[in-house]
Design a protein around this motif. Structure first.
Motif, PDB file in Angstrom:
ATOM      1  N   ILE A 290      52.280 -35.529  69.132  1.00 24.48           N
ATOM      2  CA  ILE A 290      51.837 -36.759  68.484  1.00 24.48           C
ATOM      3  C   ILE A 290      50.521 -36.465  67.758  1.00 24.48           C
ATOM      4  CG2 ILE A 290      51.294 -39.191  68.790  1.00 24.48           C
ATOM      5  CD1 ILE A 290      54.105 -38.450  69.752  1.00 24.48           C
ATOM      6  N   ARG A 291      50.400 -36.905  66.518  1.00 25.26           N
ATOM      7  CA  ARG A 291      49.191 -36.685  65.733  1.00 25.26           C
ATOM      8  C   ARG A 291      48.721 -38.018  65.153  1.00 25.26           C
ATOM      9  NH1 ARG A 291      47.252 -31.974  62.784  1.00 25.26           N
ATOM     10  NH2 ARG A 291      45.869 -32.584  61.065  1.00 25.26           N
ATOM     11  N   ILE A 292      47.493 -38.405  65.497  1.00 23.53           N
ATOM     12  CA  ILE A 292      46.893 -39.625  64.980  1.00 23.53           C
ATOM     13  C   ILE A 292      45.663 -39.224  64.172  1.00 23.53           C
ATOM     14  CG2 ILE A 292      46.091 -41.941  65.569  1.00 23.53           C
ATOM     15  CD1 ILE A 292      48.842 -41.304  66.746  1.00 23.53           C
ATOM     16  N   GLU A 293      45.586 -39.655  62.926  1.00 22.42           N
ATOM     17  CA  GLU A 293      44.453 -39.231  62.104  1.00 22.42           C
ATOM     18  C   GLU A 293      44.000 -40.365  61.176  1.00 22.42           C
ATOM     19  OE1 GLU A 293      46.824 -36.900  58.509  1.00 22.42           O
ATOM     20  OE2 GLU A 293      46.210 -35.756  60.290  1.00 22.42           O
ATOM     21  N   ASN A 294      42.672 -40.385  60.922  1.00 24.21           N
ATOM     22  CA  ASN A 294      42.080 -41.322  59.964  1.00 24.21           C
ATOM     23  C   ASN A 294      42.517 -42.761  60.227  1.00 24.21           C
ATOM     24  OD1 ASN A 294      40.826 -39.175  58.495  1.00 24.21           O
ATOM     25  ND2 ASN A 294      42.775 -38.780  57.491  1.00 24.21           N
ATOM     26  N   THR A 295      42.475 -43.161  61.485  1.00 25.38           N
ATOM     27  CA  THR A 295      42.935 -44.494  61.881  1.00 25.38           C
ATOM     28  C   THR A 295      41.836 -45.207  62.658  1.00 25.38           C
ATOM     29  OG1 THR A 295      45.286 -43.933  61.819  1.00 25.38           O
ATOM     30  CG2 THR A 295      44.650 -45.696  63.304  1.00 25.38           C
ATOM     31  N   TYR A 296      41.764 -46.522  62.501  1.00 24.20           N
ATOM     32  CA  TYR A 296      40.668 -47.330  63.032  1.00 24.20           C
ATOM     33  C   TYR A 296      41.233 -48.373  63.990  1.00 24.20           C
ATOM     34  CZ  TYR A 296      36.370 -50.222  62.800  1.00 24.20           C
ATOM     35  OH  TYR A 296      35.232 -50.937  63.081  1.00 24.20           O
ATOM     36  N   PHE A 297      40.793 -48.321  65.260  1.00 22.46           N
ATOM     37  CA  PHE A 297      41.183 -49.281  66.286  1.00 22.46           C
ATOM     38  C   PHE A 297      39.957 -50.132  66.617  1.00 22.46           C
ATOM     39  CE2 PHE A 297      43.604 -45.372  66.807  1.00 22.46           C
ATOM     40  CZ  PHE A 297      44.918 -45.817  66.867  1.00 22.46           C
ATOM     41  N   HIS A 298      40.041 -51.441  66.421  1.00 21.46           N
ATOM     42  CA  HIS A 298      38.842 -52.231  66.681  1.00 21.46           C
ATOM     43  C   HIS A 298      39.176 -53.666  67.115  1.00 21.46           C
ATOM     44  CE1 HIS A 298      38.905 -54.528  62.778  1.00 21.46           C
ATOM     45  NE2 HIS A 298      39.515 -53.451  62.328  1.00 21.46           N
ATOM     46  N   HIS A 299      38.253 -54.245  67.890  1.00 21.24           N
ATOM     47  CA  HIS A 299      38.326 -55.633  68.344  1.00 21.24           C
ATOM     48  C   HIS A 299      39.629 -55.947  69.070  1.00 21.24           C
ATOM     49  CE1 HIS A 299      35.155 -55.914  65.198  1.00 21.24           C
ATOM     50  NE2 HIS A 299      34.620 -56.761  66.066  1.00 21.24           N
ATOM     51  N   ASN A 300      40.123 -54.989  69.841  1.00 17.86           N
ATOM     52  CA  ASN A 300      41.280 -55.247  70.691  1.00 17.86           C
ATOM     53  C   ASN A 300      40.803 -55.700  72.064  1.00 17.86           C
ATOM     54  OD1 ASN A 300      43.500 -54.256  68.852  1.00 17.86           O
ATOM     55  ND2 ASN A 300      42.207 -52.439  68.930  1.00 17.86           N
ATOM     56  N   ALA A 301      41.562 -56.598  72.698  1.00 15.98           N
ATOM     57  CA  ALA A 301      41.127 -57.153  73.974  1.00 15.98           C
ATOM     58  C   ALA A 301      41.425 -56.227  75.149  1.00 15.98           C
ATOM     59  CB  ALA A 301      41.787 -58.510  74.217  1.00 15.98           C
ATOM     60  N   GLY A 302      42.171 -55.152  74.919  1.00 15.30           N
ATOM     61  CA  GLY A 302      42.325 -54.095  75.911  1.00 15.30           C
ATOM     62  C   GLY A 302      41.435 -52.931  75.515  1.00 15.30           C
ATOM     63  N   SER A 303      41.999 -51.727  75.486  1.00 16.30           N
ATOM     64  CA  SER A 303      41.288 -50.541  75.016  1.00 16.30           C
ATOM     65  C   SER A 303      41.792 -50.160  73.625  1.00 16.30           C
ATOM     66  CB  SER A 303      41.500 -49.374  75.986  1.00 16.30           C
ATOM     67  OG  SER A 303      40.964 -49.691  77.265  1.00 16.30           O
ATOM     68  N   GLY A 304      40.989 -49.393  72.908  1.00 16.19           N
ATOM     69  CA  GLY A 304      41.439 -48.951  71.596  1.00 16.19           C
ATOM     70  C   GLY A 304      42.580 -47.957  71.694  1.00 16.19           C
ATOM     71  N   VAL A 305      42.407 -46.919  72.538  1.00 18.01           N
ATOM     72  CA  VAL A 305      43.369 -45.830  72.677  1.00 18.01           C
ATOM     73  C   VAL A 305      43.681 -45.636  74.151  1.00 18.01           C
ATOM     74  CG1 VAL A 305      43.748 -43.359  72.368  1.00 18.01           C
ATOM     75  CG2 VAL A 305      42.559 -44.669  70.585  1.00 18.01           C
ATOM     76  N   VAL A 306      44.962 -45.583  74.520  1.00 17.50           N
ATOM     77  CA  VAL A 306      45.373 -45.368  75.904  1.00 17.50           C
ATOM     78  C   VAL A 306      46.459 -44.300  75.947  1.00 17.50           C
ATOM     79  CG1 VAL A 306      46.410 -46.374  77.973  1.00 17.50           C
ATOM     80  CG2 VAL A 306      44.826 -47.735  76.598  1.00 17.50           C
ATOM     81  N   LEU A 307      46.271 -43.276  76.799  1.00 21.22           N
ATOM     82  CA  LEU A 307      47.308 -42.309  77.151  1.00 21.22           C
ATOM     83  C   LEU A 307      47.603 -42.511  78.632  1.00 21.22           C
ATOM     84  CD1 LEU A 307      46.159 -41.077  74.494  1.00 21.22           C
ATOM     85  CD2 LEU A 307      46.573 -38.818  75.483  1.00 21.22           C
ATOM     86  N   ALA A 308      48.872 -42.718  78.988  1.00 21.07           N
ATOM     87  CA  ALA A 308      49.167 -43.109  80.362  1.00 21.07           C
ATOM     88  C   ALA A 308      50.540 -42.614  80.791  1.00 21.07           C
ATOM     89  CB  ALA A 308      49.089 -44.630  80.512  1.00 21.07           C
ATOM     90  N   SER A 309      50.768 -42.658  82.106  1.00 22.98           N
ATOM     91  CA  SER A 309      52.076 -42.361  82.691  1.00 22.98           C
ATOM     92  C   SER A 309      52.145 -42.973  84.077  1.00 22.98           C
ATOM     93  CB  SER A 309      52.320 -40.848  82.788  1.00 22.98           C
ATOM     94  OG  SER A 309      53.517 -40.583  83.494  1.00 22.98           O
TER      95      SER A 309
END
Length: 463
Positions: free
Chosen positions: A287-306
């Motif tokens: 998975i490749r994420i680039e030049n992307t903006y995560f903001h003002h979310n009521a959880g977290s911006g970025v989550v990796l989970a299992s």
């Protein structure tokens, strides 16, 4: 092929962009659209196109384009188009059965006019539509645009909004309605798409590589916002493999659980494993994420989970990504291996800018985090939930085999004292028996601490 001659409108409802048509139970454009597709498919040209002139189309059962080399398109659509713009083609989903068919388009293999069923489809393109979703499932998941078993598919220049016929609270929205889904081995491109207000997931990439192979998927120049239903409510969900996301903006997403509790939602992006009943575990990889903006979310911006023992996201790359003003963490890694984050910024988040933790209720022996590299992070003024003076502005590591190279962790309010931690390694407990673990094999080098403490290994609170 122009779709209008195939519509079967009653005399009192001639075709127009009149939104009152949505409430008319005598209008259903689905059968006419299906006939236009069948007619286009009978043509001998290499690519067949079904054109939707500007106006408002009532779709009571989804459009099913089950032919190769087929384009469905409306007039050229600007990203600035407002809801109901009469110069655009708007597909309004007024489903006969929201539990089964809530959306406007379902690309899937099906019986054709020549009594054949293809194993998969190729190059179905969906372009230049506004989509209004009015209802959806609360039991079994489905989507506004759902793409199954299709290679080289394209969803482009689409504005999708959740617009119920009767106003409702976010907690009362249909709990299992996603925006755009690629699944069952589908690959291709989602480009120049806006998804606004859909309850569960804005874009959901769900193919299981172990079953369906790994066709590439590209998501680019998309905006996912106001995803705010009672379950999940995460803008971008990935359990597939071989995905690239670039130049997107993901913001103002929030979970509204019915009982008012729970935080597992409202995230910008969630990359996670999934274990369906009686099926192989779907593991996101490459998975490749680039030049992307995560903001003002009521959880977290970025989550990796299992939540699946022995399976974690792998081969995950974040380059030049920003995560700001999210209510919880800027970046939260709960599970992952071969993870590289380079030039990732996290600032103004409610809790840690970056939080890597191997804690969890899975068996203590379960591998969760390893081979993670954070290179040149910029982490500034986080932990806002603690008050105006952040106590932990930076990176907290409760895991092993993590490398932090360079970058800066800063607090900008010089009047605050103390300014908080920059990079802190801590012990953690995991498993049903609360087994105690200490960080091993971590490397922290070259980090600039501005108005924060130097990187440290903190005292173990469990000793």
């Amino acid at each position: 092929m122009d779709v209008l001659p195939y519509l079967q409108r009653p005399a009192e409802w001639p075709f127009s962009a009149d939104p009152d048509v949505d409430d008319s139970c005598t209008v259903d454009d689905s059968p006419g659209i299906a006939k236009a597709i069948e007619c286009a498919a009978s043509l001998s040209t290499m690519r067949r196109t079904v054109y939707f002139p500007a106006g408002r189309y009532v779709v009571r059962t989804p459009i099913r384009p089950h032919y190769d080399d087929l384009t469905l398109t409306g007039p050229e659509l600007s990203a600035d188009a407002v809801s109901g713009d009469p110069d655009t083609a708007t597909l309004v989903a007024v489903p006969c059965n929201p539990e089964q068919f809530p959306g406007v388009i379902q690309v899937d293999t099906a019986l054709r006019a020549d009594d054949t069923i293809p194993e998969e489809l190729n190059e179905v393109w969906i372009r230049n539509f506004q989509v209004a979703l009015t209802d959806g499932p609360r039991l079994r998941a489905n989507s506004g645009i759902h793409v199954n078993k299709c290679s080289n598919c394209l969803v482009e220049n689409v504005i999708m909004r959740y617009e119920p016929l009767v106003e409702e609270l976010p907690s009362c929205k249909p709990s299992n309605l996603d925006g755009i889904t690629f699944s069952l081995g589908s690959g291709g491109t989602i480009r120049n798409v806006i998804v606004d207000g859909v309850p569960k997931g804005g874009i959901y990439l769900s193919s299981d590589a172990a079953v369906h192979g790994t066709p590439s998927i590209e998501v680019e120049n998309c905006e996912l916002k106001n995803i705010n239903g009672p379950v999940g409510a995460t803008a971008l969900k990935i359990i597939a493999a071989n995905v690239t996301v670039r130049n997107c903006e993901i913001h103002h997403n929030q979970l509204h659980p019915v009982n008012g509790s729970g935080v597992n939602g409202g995230h910008g992006i969630q990359i996670f494993t999934q274990a369906p009943l009686n099926a192989p575990v779907a593991v996101p990889a490459d998975i490749r994420i680039e030049n992307t903006y995560f903001h003002h979310n009521a959880g977290s911006g970025v989550v990796l989970a299992s939540a699946t023992p022995g399976y974690v996201p792998t081969g995950i790359r974040f380059y030049r990504v920003k995560s700001a003003y999210n209510q919880y963490y800027g970046v939260n890694i709960q599970a992952g291996t071969d993870v590289e984050m380079k030039d990732v910024w996290a600032w103004g988040n409610g809790s840690y800018g970056m939080y890597l933790t191997a804690k969890g209720s899975l068996p203590a022996s379960t591998f969760r985090i390893g081979d993670v590299i954070l290179e040149d992070p910029l982490v500034v003024d986080n932990h806002r939930l603690a008050g105006s003076c952040p106590t932990n502005a930076g990176i907290r590591i409760e895991a092993s085999d993590v490398t932090v190279l360079g970058g800066e962790v800063a607090a900008c309010n010089e009047e605050c004292e103390p300014q908080g931690k920059s990079v802190q390694q801590m012990c953690w407990r995991a498993g049903p028996d609360n087994t105690l673990f200490y960080p091993v094999g971590n490397v922290v080098s070259g980090v600039i601490a501005t108005n924060t403490s130097e990187p440290e290994i903190g005292d173990c609170p469990y000793d």
